[in-house]
Design a protein around this motif. Structure first.
Motif, PDB file in Angstrom:
ATOM      1  N   TRP A  13      59.421  85.350  54.371  1.00 38.01           N
ATOM      2  CA  TRP A  13      58.859  85.177  55.711  1.00 38.01           C
ATOM      3  C   TRP A  13      59.658  84.129  56.487  1.00 38.01           C
ATOM      4  O   TRP A  13      59.954  84.318  57.671  1.00 38.01           O
ATOM      5  N   PHE A  14      60.021  83.047  55.815  1.00 36.43           N
ATOM      6  CA  PHE A  14      60.785  81.967  56.465  1.00 36.43           C
ATOM      7  C   PHE A  14      62.098  82.513  57.038  1.00 36.43           C
ATOM      8  O   PHE A  14      62.479  82.204  58.168  1.00 36.43           O
ATOM      9  N   ILE A  15      62.772  83.347  56.236  1.00 38.02           N
ATOM     10  CA  ILE A  15      64.054  83.911  56.692  1.00 38.02           C
ATOM     11  C   ILE A  15      63.833  84.792  57.927  1.00 38.02           C
ATOM     12  O   ILE A  15      64.533  84.669  58.936  1.00 38.02           O
ATOM     13  N   THR A  16      62.836  85.676  57.850  1.00 36.19           N
ATOM     14  CA  THR A  16      62.568  86.585  58.972  1.00 36.19           C
ATOM     15  C   THR A  16      62.177  85.798  60.225  1.00 36.19           C
ATOM     16  O   THR A  16      62.693  86.050  61.320  1.00 36.19           O
ATOM     17  N   TYR A  17      61.276  84.855  60.027  1.00 40.70           N
ATOM     18  CA  TYR A  17      60.777  84.072  61.175  1.00 40.70           C
ATOM     19  C   TYR A  17      61.905  83.279  61.835  1.00 40.70           C
ATOM     20  O   TYR A  17      62.102  83.356  63.046  1.00 40.70           O
ATOM     21  N   THR A  18      62.658  82.534  61.023  1.00 42.01           N
ATOM     22  CA  THR A  18      63.668  81.654  61.616  1.00 42.01           C
ATOM     23  C   THR A  18      64.829  82.458  62.210  1.00 42.01           C
ATOM     24  O   THR A  18      65.425  82.038  63.204  1.00 42.01           O
ATOM     25  N   PHE A  75      61.281  75.138  65.404  1.00 41.79           N
ATOM     26  CA  PHE A  75      61.942  76.279  66.047  1.00 41.79           C
ATOM     27  C   PHE A  75      61.322  76.572  67.416  1.00 41.79           C
ATOM     28  O   PHE A  75      62.032  76.680  68.415  1.00 41.79           O
ATOM     29  N   GLU A  76      59.995  76.688  67.431  1.00 40.58           N
ATOM     30  CA  GLU A  76      59.344  76.914  68.736  1.00 40.58           C
ATOM     31  C   GLU A  76      59.490  75.677  69.622  1.00 40.58           C
ATOM     32  O   GLU A  76      59.599  75.787  70.840  1.00 40.58           O
ATOM     33  N   GLN A  77      59.490  74.505  68.995  1.00 44.22           N
ATOM     34  CA  GLN A  77      59.663  73.266  69.777  1.00 44.22           C
ATOM     35  C   GLN A  77      60.990  73.301  70.542  1.00 44.22           C
ATOM     36  O   GLN A  77      61.035  73.064  71.742  1.00 44.22           O
ATOM     37  N   GLY A  96      53.846  72.950  63.722  1.00 42.42           N
ATOM     38  CA  GLY A  96      54.141  73.725  62.511  1.00 42.42           C
ATOM     39  C   GLY A  96      52.871  74.251  61.853  1.00 42.42           C
ATOM     40  O   GLY A  96      52.809  75.408  61.427  1.00 42.42           O
ATOM     41  N   ILE A  97      51.848  73.411  61.810  1.00 46.84           N
ATOM     42  CA  ILE A  97      50.574  73.839  61.214  1.00 46.84           C
ATOM     43  C   ILE A  97      49.993  74.996  62.032  1.00 46.84           C
ATOM     44  O   ILE A  97      49.475  75.973  61.495  1.00 46.84           O
ATOM     45  N   LYS A  98      50.159  74.900  63.343  1.00 46.66           N
ATOM     46  CA  LYS A  98      49.680  75.966  64.246  1.00 46.66           C
ATOM     47  C   LYS A  98      50.429  77.279  63.950  1.00 46.66           C
ATOM     48  O   LYS A  98      49.818  78.348  63.881  1.00 46.66           O
ATOM     49  N   VAL A  99      51.740  77.177  63.742  1.00 41.78           N
ATOM     50  CA  VAL A  99      52.546  78.381  63.436  1.00 41.78           C
ATOM     51  C   VAL A  99      52.044  79.021  62.136  1.00 41.78           C
ATOM     52  O   VAL A  99      51.862  80.244  62.062  1.00 41.78           O
ATOM     53  N   LEU A 100      51.800  78.203  61.123  1.00 44.27           N
ATOM     54  CA  LEU A 100      51.341  78.738  59.831  1.00 44.27           C
ATOM     55  C   LEU A 100      49.975  79.401  59.986  1.00 44.27           C
ATOM     56  O   LEU A 100      49.727  80.480  59.438  1.00 44.27           O
ATOM     57  N   ASN A 101      49.098  78.774  60.748  1.00 49.40           N
ATOM     58  CA  ASN A 101      47.770  79.357  60.980  1.00 49.40           C
ATOM     59  C   ASN A 101      47.849  80.648  61.781  1.00 49.40           C
ATOM     60  O   ASN A 101      47.212  81.640  61.438  1.00 49.40           O
ATOM     61  N   ASN A 102      48.646  80.644  62.839  1.00 50.18           N
ATOM     62  CA  ASN A 102      48.766  81.843  63.684  1.00 50.18           C
ATOM     63  C   ASN A 102      49.285  83.033  62.900  1.00 50.18           C
ATOM     64  O   ASN A 102      48.973  84.179  63.204  1.00 50.18           O
ATOM     65  N   ASN A 103      50.112  82.759  61.900  1.00 54.36           N
ATOM     66  CA  ASN A 103      50.687  83.851  61.113  1.00 54.36           C
ATOM     67  C   ASN A 103      49.865  84.148  59.853  1.00 54.36           C
ATOM     68  O   ASN A 103      50.281  84.970  59.033  1.00 54.36           O
TER      69      ASN A 103
END
Ligand SMILES: [Fe+2]
Length: 269
Positions: A13-18, A75-77, A96-103
């Protein structure tokens, strides 16, 4: 429980996301890549420290997840604000915590484990350790703080010593003027081993010296050993003007490091 399969799925997931962060500006892409590289090196460092500290396989996997996601908000920042400076944008740990929760990435793991991950990310960039954490949470918070510092020390000593002319990277400069010495105020703070806030820095010299101050905020003996072996303090000192205040601070911090390393070595004799 974080088993190998789940860990692998998070890495994918990290690879795809980034890799979804692409910009028409090469400078943005460079900064995304810097953060990806940083993350992988922090994963490497945290595994080392966790193994040395005698953690179980499951705890080691948990440490790796924390390292993998500690800067996921970067990344979003950068895409949104064009800076890694939290003071001019957002708190990247919270983001970052928000990104993890959203996904909904961590929904499958027990709530207690998820709390450790979030708490470790939340505290990885704080000035000091939190008071409201239990021993287990503290272990992981300490791990990510040490691993992150190790890689930033590497990154800085590499950047300042191998910098090509006209090459600037705001990630390593914080958009500060060069300067010629450390101010009396920051000098005193360094002597007193107190944490320094980025917003109180006047110049690049102080930004570099803030890294010296990190020595007083290291948690695992193995981390001191690596800092000594890699010569991170010397390589940052090499790039500083040799004023009385700077020499004094360097000597103090170097003596402190030597003492920590020799204490550790004498334990094994
Ligand atoms: Fe970070």
């Amino acid at each position: 429980m974080i088993n190998e399969d789940f860990l692998l799925s998070l890495k994918k997931w990290f690879i795809t996301y980034t890799s979804s962060f692409k910009s028409s500006k090469p400078y943005y892409n460079l900064n995304f890549q810097l953060k990806i590289n940083h993350t992988y090196r922090v994963c490497f460092e945290i595994l080392n420290i966790a193994k040395n500290a005698g953690l179980s396989k499951e705890e080691i996997n948990l440490s790796e997840v924390i390292a993998l996601f500690h800067d996921i908000g970067r990344f979003e920042q950068f895409m949104t604000y064009g800076t890694f400076f939290d003071g001019k944008s957002v708190n990247h740990a919270l983001w970052g915590i928000k990104v993890l929760n959203n996904n909904a990435l961590l929904n499958k793991i027990p709530a207690g484990t998820r709390k450790i991950i979030f708490k470790s990310i939340f505290n990885h960039n704080k000035l000091s350790l939190p008071e409201n954490a239990d021993n287990k949470e503290l272990t992981f918070i300490k791990l990510i703080r040490d691993a992150d510092k190790l890689d930033i020390l590497y990154l800085f000593s590499d950047y300042y010593n191998n910098k090509k002319e006209n090459e600037t990277n705001p990630m390593a400069e914080l958009e500060l003027p060069e300067g010629d010495d450390v101010s009396d105020e920051i000098y005193k703070t360094l002597i007193n081993r107190q944490p320094i806030n980025y917003s109180s820095l006047n110049n690049l010299i102080e930004f570099k010296m803030l890294k010296f101050n990190w020595l007083y905020d290291i948690n695992f003996p193995g981390t001191y050993q690596i800092i000594k072996e890699k010569g991170y303090l010397e390589s940052i000192y090499k790039t500083l003007p040799k004023t009385q205040k700077i020499n004094d601070i360097y000597k103090r911090v170097n003596d402190f490091l030597d003492k920590k390393v020799s204490n550790q070595q004498s334990k094994f004799k």
